[in-house]
Design a protein around this motif. Sequence first.
Motif, short mmCIF file in Angstrom:
data_model
loop_
_atom_site.label_atom_id
_atom_site.label_comp_id
_atom_site.label_asym_id
_atom_site.label_seq_id
_atom_site.Cartn_x
_atom_site.Cartn_y
_atom_site.Cartn_z
N ASP A 12 54.42 -29.76 10.60
CA ASP A 12 55.77 -30.20 10.94
C ASP A 12 55.82 -30.86 12.32
OD1 ASP A 12 56.80 -29.31 8.56
OD2 ASP A 12 57.36 -27.35 9.36
N GLU A 13 55.09 -30.30 13.25
CA GLU A 13 55.06 -30.84 14.61
C GLU A 13 53.66 -31.36 14.90
OE1 GLU A 13 57.59 -31.06 16.82
OE2 GLU A 13 58.91 -30.31 15.25
N PRO A 14 53.49 -32.65 15.17
CA PRO A 14 52.16 -33.16 15.49
C PRO A 14 51.66 -32.56 16.80
CG PRO A 14 53.83 -34.86 15.81
CD PRO A 14 54.52 -33.67 15.21
N PRO A 15 50.34 -32.43 16.96
CA PRO A 15 49.79 -31.81 18.17
C PRO A 15 49.99 -32.64 19.43
CG PRO A 15 48.05 -32.67 16.79
CD PRO A 15 49.32 -32.83 16.01
N VAL A 16 50.15 -33.94 19.28
CA VAL A 16 50.42 -34.81 20.42
C VAL A 16 51.59 -35.71 20.06
CG1 VAL A 16 48.06 -34.82 21.29
CG2 VAL A 16 48.74 -36.51 19.61
N PRO A 17 52.35 -36.11 21.04
CA PRO A 17 53.50 -36.97 20.71
C PRO A 17 53.06 -38.32 20.18
CG PRO A 17 53.29 -36.67 23.08
CD PRO A 17 52.25 -35.80 22.44
N ARG A 18 53.77 -38.80 19.20
CA ARG A 18 53.51 -40.14 18.67
C ARG A 18 54.24 -41.15 19.55
NH1 ARG A 18 54.35 -39.35 12.18
NH2 ARG A 18 52.45 -38.19 11.83
N PRO A 19 53.75 -42.39 19.60
CA PRO A 19 54.45 -43.40 20.38
C PRO A 19 55.88 -43.59 19.89
CG PRO A 19 52.31 -44.20 19.65
CD PRO A 19 52.55 -42.89 18.97
N GLU A 22 56.00 -47.32 17.17
CA GLU A 22 54.67 -47.50 16.58
C GLU A 22 54.44 -48.92 16.09
OE1 GLU A 22 54.17 -44.48 13.62
OE2 GLU A 22 53.98 -42.91 15.11
N GLU A 23 55.50 -49.74 16.02
CA GLU A 23 55.34 -51.10 15.53
C GLU A 23 54.35 -51.89 16.38
OE1 GLU A 23 58.66 -50.05 16.41
OE2 GLU A 23 58.90 -49.20 14.41
N TRP A 24 54.32 -51.64 17.68
CA TRP A 24 53.42 -52.40 18.54
C TRP A 24 51.96 -52.15 18.16
CZ3 TRP A 24 49.65 -50.56 21.84
CH2 TRP A 24 49.68 -49.20 22.15
N TRP A 49 48.34 -60.41 25.89
CA TRP A 49 48.87 -59.05 25.79
C TRP A 49 47.94 -58.06 26.48
CZ3 TRP A 49 50.81 -56.89 20.43
CH2 TRP A 49 51.41 -55.65 20.61
N LEU A 50 46.64 -58.18 26.21
CA LEU A 50 45.67 -57.24 26.78
C LEU A 50 45.58 -57.37 28.30
CD1 LEU A 50 42.84 -57.52 24.12
CD2 LEU A 50 44.62 -55.77 24.30
N ALA A 51 45.82 -58.55 28.81
CA ALA A 51 45.75 -58.78 30.26
C ALA A 51 46.88 -58.06 31.00
CB ALA A 51 45.80 -60.28 30.55
N ARG A 52 48.00 -57.84 30.31
CA ARG A 52 49.15 -57.24 31.01
C ARG A 52 49.45 -55.81 30.59
NH1 ARG A 52 51.57 -60.53 27.03
NH2 ARG A 52 53.07 -59.39 25.77
N ASP A 53 48.76 -55.27 29.57
CA ASP A 53 49.13 -53.97 29.03
C ASP A 53 47.91 -53.06 28.85
OD1 ASP A 53 50.07 -51.81 27.57
OD2 ASP A 53 51.21 -53.03 26.16
N PRO A 54 47.70 -52.10 29.77
CA PRO A 54 46.53 -51.22 29.68
C PRO A 54 46.52 -50.36 28.41
CG PRO A 54 47.66 -50.93 31.79
CD PRO A 54 48.49 -51.84 30.97
N ALA A 55 47.68 -49.97 27.90
CA ALA A 55 47.72 -49.16 26.68
C ALA A 55 47.23 -49.99 25.49
CB ALA A 55 49.13 -48.64 26.42
N ALA A 56 47.60 -51.26 25.47
CA ALA A 56 47.13 -52.15 24.41
C ALA A 56 45.62 -52.33 24.50
CB ALA A 56 47.84 -53.49 24.49
N ARG A 57 45.10 -52.46 25.71
CA ARG A 57 43.65 -52.59 25.89
C ARG A 57 42.92 -51.36 25.37
NH1 ARG A 57 39.47 -55.44 25.51
NH2 ARG A 57 40.38 -57.07 26.77
N THR A 58 43.46 -50.19 25.66
CA THR A 58 42.84 -48.95 25.19
C THR A 58 42.82 -48.90 23.67
OG1 THR A 58 43.51 -47.77 27.18
CG2 THR A 58 43.00 -46.43 25.25
N LEU A 59 43.95 -49.23 23.06
CA LEU A 59 44.02 -49.23 21.60
C LEU A 59 43.06 -50.27 21.01
CD1 LEU A 59 45.31 -48.22 18.98
CD2 LEU A 59 46.97 -50.06 19.23
N TRP A 60 43.04 -51.47 21.59
CA TRP A 60 42.16 -52.54 21.11
C TRP A 60 40.71 -52.06 21.11
CZ3 TRP A 60 43.45 -57.68 19.80
CH2 TRP A 60 42.37 -58.54 19.62
N ASP A 61 40.28 -51.46 22.23
CA ASP A 61 38.91 -50.98 22.35
C ASP A 61 38.62 -49.86 21.36
OD1 ASP A 61 38.54 -52.86 24.35
OD2 ASP A 61 38.76 -51.40 25.98
#
Length: 74
Positions: A12-19, A22-24, A49-61
């Motif tokens: 019922d409750e995920p162990p970590v919060p979801r974004p 999530e569309e991004w 996008w990757l140049a300006r957004d560290p979270a996007a870079r992490t997901l991409w990698d």
Amino acid sequence: MPRFAVSAWDYDEPPVPRPAHEEWIDQLTVLQVLARHGDQEAEAQARAWLARDPAARTLWDTVAGVCGNTADGR
């Protein structure tokens, strides 16, 4: 005795919060697939996008690593 695979998302409750939005994640993943298959417009959008957004870079990698594309230079 059978064993069943259980995902952390089965509870019922995920162990970590979801974004919150999530569309991004979907949008970035689509760009990654398109860029990987030669779409130059998608690649340019991803680079910006990757140049300006560290979270996007992490997901991409992370996606690149899971898909075996660790030499991805974007």
